[in-house]
Design an enzyme around this catalytic site. Structure first.
Site, PDB file in Angstrom:
ATOM      1  N   HIS A  28       0.846  -1.186   0.000  1.00 22.12           N
ATOM      2  CA  HIS A  28       0.000   0.000   0.000  1.00 22.12           C
ATOM      3  C   HIS A  28       0.889   1.246   0.000  1.00 22.12           C
ATOM      4  CE1 HIS A  28      -3.933  -1.897   1.775  1.00 22.12           C
ATOM      5  NE2 HIS A  28      -3.457  -2.571   0.754  1.00 22.12           N
ATOM      6  N   GLU A  42       0.992   3.841   1.868  1.00 17.76           N
ATOM      7  CA  GLU A  42       1.488   4.270   3.171  1.00 17.76           C
ATOM      8  C   GLU A  42       2.695   3.443   3.597  1.00 17.76           C
ATOM      9  OE1 GLU A  42      -1.578   3.425   2.237  1.00 17.76           O
ATOM     10  OE2 GLU A  42      -3.100   4.206   3.580  1.00 17.76           O
ATOM     11  N   CYS A  70      -6.364   1.943   5.724  1.00 17.14           N
ATOM     12  CA  CYS A  70      -6.938   0.629   6.039  1.00 17.14           C
ATOM     13  C   CYS A  70      -6.407   0.148   7.404  1.00 17.14           C
ATOM     14  CB  CYS A  70      -6.550  -0.351   4.932  1.00 17.14           C
ATOM     15  SG  CYS A  70      -4.825  -0.880   5.008  1.00 17.14           S
ATOM     16  N   CYS A  72      -2.453  -0.237   7.366  1.00 23.88           N
ATOM     17  CA  CYS A  72      -1.692   1.014   7.310  1.00 23.88           C
ATOM     18  C   CYS A  72      -1.908   1.852   8.570  1.00 23.88           C
ATOM     19  CB  CYS A  72      -2.052   1.783   6.049  1.00 23.88           C
ATOM     20  SG  CYS A  72      -1.514   0.900   4.565  1.00 23.88           S
TER      21      CYS A  72
HETATM   22 ZN    ZN Z   1      -3.472   0.297   3.585  1.00 23.32          ZN
END
Ligand code: ZN
Length: 151
Positions: free
Chosen positions: A52, A54, A82, A85
């Site tokens: 991801h 992040e 999410c 993260c």
């Molecule tokens: Zn994430």
């Protein structure tokens, strides 16, 4: 330089994901007015559920800081983070989180759960939402519109 400036940098990252058919989410990490980490979603490209925006930005920033703690920083994310993260932000001790659009289905900065501000955890973040929200949301909308047409 303000929150809008750094969010526009995160949006540039999200655009990079968009052009390679990834869900367009981008992140940058600011430290003393400079960007020390950048990332965009590369889940499909890397065949890796962890890639991801992040996480990629945190990896880069931690290397530059020379520390697993990324203190005195703000992470700018185009979409509410999410569970993974949000957890990584807490683990990295990032003090401030700014995001653009909420994510009602997976957001863990208040939409589903607020992992960034849990009293029982050992770190809590300041959170600001809605920065360049329309731009962040529109990029997501455009992506899913295009995705649907392909099917
Ligand atoms: Zn994430």
């Amino acid at each position: 330089m303000n929150d809008e400036y750094f969010m526009s940098e995160a949006l540039k990252e999200a655009q990079k994901a968009f052009v390679i058919d990834e869900v367009p989410i981008g992140a940058v990490i600011e430290h003393k007015g400079e960007i020390i980490g950048r990332g965009y979603n590369r889940r499909n490209t890397d065949c890796n559920p962890l890639m991801h925006a992040e996480i990629i930005a945190i990896n880069e920033a931690a290397k530059i800081m020379g520390d697993w703690r990324i203190e005195d920083c703000t992470i700018y994310i185009t979409v509410e983070p999410c569970p993974m993260c949000s957890g990584a932000v807490v683990q990295a001790r990032i003090p401030r989180v700014v995001y653009g659009a909420p994510n009602p289905k997976a957001g863990c900065a208040g939409s589903v759960i607020n992992l960034l501000q849990m009293e029982k955890l050992n770190h809590r973040c300041d959170v600001k939402s809605g920065v360049l929200e329309e731009e962040c949301r529109n990029l997501m909308k455009e992506f899913f519109k295009r995705f649907r047409k392909k099917d």
